[in-house]
Scaffold this active site. Structure first.
Site, PDB file in Angstrom:
ATOM      1  N   CYS A   1      77.192   2.754  31.269  1.00 28.64           N
ATOM      2  CA  CYS A   1      76.007   2.021  31.738  1.00 28.64           C
ATOM      3  C   CYS A   1      75.318   1.283  30.585  1.00 28.64           C
ATOM      4  O   CYS A   1      74.857   0.161  30.751  1.00 28.64           O
ATOM      5  CB  CYS A   1      74.981   2.964  32.353  1.00 28.64           C
ATOM      6  SG  CYS A   1      75.649   4.315  33.307  1.00 28.64           S
ATOM      7  N   ASP A   2      75.213   1.926  29.422  1.00 27.80           N
ATOM      8  CA  ASP A   2      74.274   1.438  28.407  1.00 27.80           C
ATOM      9  C   ASP A   2      74.887   0.902  27.108  1.00 27.80           C
ATOM     10  O   ASP A   2      74.174   0.271  26.322  1.00 27.80           O
ATOM     11  CB  ASP A   2      73.285   2.571  28.049  1.00 27.80           C
ATOM     12  CG  ASP A   2      72.448   2.967  29.261  1.00 27.80           C
ATOM     13  OD1 ASP A   2      72.183   2.083  30.089  1.00 27.80           O
ATOM     14  OD2 ASP A   2      72.086   4.143  29.378  1.00 27.80           O
TER      15      ASP A   2
ATOM     16  N   CYS B   1      74.991   7.923  29.408  1.00 24.58           N
ATOM     17  CA  CYS B   1      76.048   7.140  30.061  1.00 24.58           C
ATOM     18  C   CYS B   1      76.442   5.935  29.215  1.00 24.58           C
ATOM     19  O   CYS B   1      75.747   4.916  29.211  1.00 24.58           O
ATOM     20  CB  CYS B   1      75.556   6.685  31.433  1.00 24.58           C
ATOM     21  SG  CYS B   1      76.712   5.623  32.295  1.00 24.58           S
TER      22      CYS B   1
END
Ligand SMILES: Cc1cc2nc3c(=O)[nH]c(=O)nc-3n(C[C@H](O)[C@H](O)[C@H](O)COP(=O)(O)OP(=O)(O)OC[C@H]3O[C@@H](n4cnc5c(N)ncnc54)[C@H](O)[C@@H]3O)c2cc1C
Length: 309
Positions: A139-140, A136
């Protein structure tokens, strides 16, 4: 309880775009409906940075905002949503019984919209989850500011997310097992123009190592069989998806890849059980196709209930 006296008329499993759409249709039809979601509502859309191919948003929209809008719409229409994981089920033509933790619920019809999860490389990346390996970018990516990462894949998701990564990182090595991309042309054009992306063609990831986290990603050229090591702080994987079907009753027919077989009415092999979105055998897995499936599944479930009386 008489055989047809159930808690709900329709239960929907999964609150991704398919589940929320099915819920919107069923709530508007004034059905007794419950939507169950084991994680945060939104499904894969909440891990999508930017969506620009879903109609109605000419400038595009962030995945998070799109999921929020779908959820607000469903709630506004009175859809009942519970945070629960379905762990197993027993199905008969008239009553479907679902196991949610310690509790069981019954329903006349069921819409399975449990979607899919990212496919793993299976090269020992598990021990680097949260330590450099990610599925992701949304997200990261901020954790990899000014670093070097490897991205794996050649489809729309891989290319779109690799481009997003370049907003943060200094360099993306894009490892793809073929010598051309599968992604939509407009995405390919953007990727080829992006100076931070270096393509590693005809190659697969064979492993990774590092002390505290990922430090090296090992790749092999499938044509020449030559191996090389790329020094990288992270490895983002987008090589496809596997359906979320582990909790299904064995009577539901799956195709050879494990996706639910459903007809044009989204009907599965079990009467009163319908499937919608990424979890079914569809030629295209997108938000637009998931919501289209779900509209059909919801109306089919209504008709099923009318017909069983
Ligand atoms: C990084 C990325 C970028 C993408 N970009 C785009 C894009 O730009 N445009 C586009 O159209 N599509 C895009 N897609 C694809 C799109 O997100 C999917 O096609 C879509 O989300 C499918 O919707 P769905 O509702 O079928 O499944 P999902 O979105 O997978 O939702 C399924 C839901 O079911 C829940 N669930 C699963 N099992 C259970 C259970 N046992 N009990 C309760 N709940 C359960 C899951 O937690 C999940 O919330 C992208 C996907 C990814 C991963």
């Amino acid at each position: 309880m008489p055989e047809t006296d159930t808690d709900y008329e329709i239960v929907i499993i999964g609150a991704g775009p398919a589940g929320m759409t099915a819920g919107i249709y069923a709530a508007r039809a004034r059905m007794k409906v419950l939507l169950l979601e084991k994680a945060a509502p939104g499904g894969q859309v909440i891990i999508t940075d930017w969506v620009e191919n879903y109609p109605g948003f000419p400038e595009g929209i962030s995945g998070y905002d799109l999921a929020e809008k779908m959820l607000t719409q469903a709630k506004t229409l009175g859809l009942e949503i519970e945070s629960e994981e379905v762990s197993s089920m027993t199905l008969t033509p008239k009553v479907k019984t679902l196991q949610l933790g310690e509790r069981t619920i019954t329903t006349k019809s069921l819409i399975i919209a449990s979607g899919a999860s990212p496919r793993k490389l299976n090269v020992g990346e598990e021990k680097f989850m949260g330590k450099g390996v990610s599925f992701c970018a949304t997200c990261d990516a901020p954790f990899f500011k000014e670093k070097t990462v490897v991205a794996v894949g050649g489809g729309d998701t891989a290319i779109q997310e690799a481009i997003y990564l370049t907003k943060f990182v200094n360099k993306v090595y894009l490892v793809h097992r073929r010598d051309e991309l599968r992604a939509t042309k407009i995405l390919q054009e953007r990727a080829f123009k992006n100076k931070k992306i270096e393509f590693v063609w005809d190659s697969v990831v064979t492993g990774m190592d590092g002390f505290f986290g990922v430090e090296n990603v090992h790749v092999k050229n499938v044509k020449t069989q030559e191996s090389r090591t790329i020094k990288a702080d992270g490895c983002f994987v987008w090589i496809g998806i596997t359906p979320n079907t582990g909790f299904l009753d064995k009577s539901i027919e799956l195709d050879q890849w494990g996706f639910i077989v459903a007809d044009q009415y989204m009907a599965t092999s079990v009467p009163g059980v319908f499937a919608a979105g990424d979890v079914r055998n569809t030629p295209l897995r997108q938000i637009a196709t998931a919501v289209g499936d779900a509209a059909i599944a919801s109306v089919s479930a209504e008709h099923f209930i009318e017909n069983i009386g």
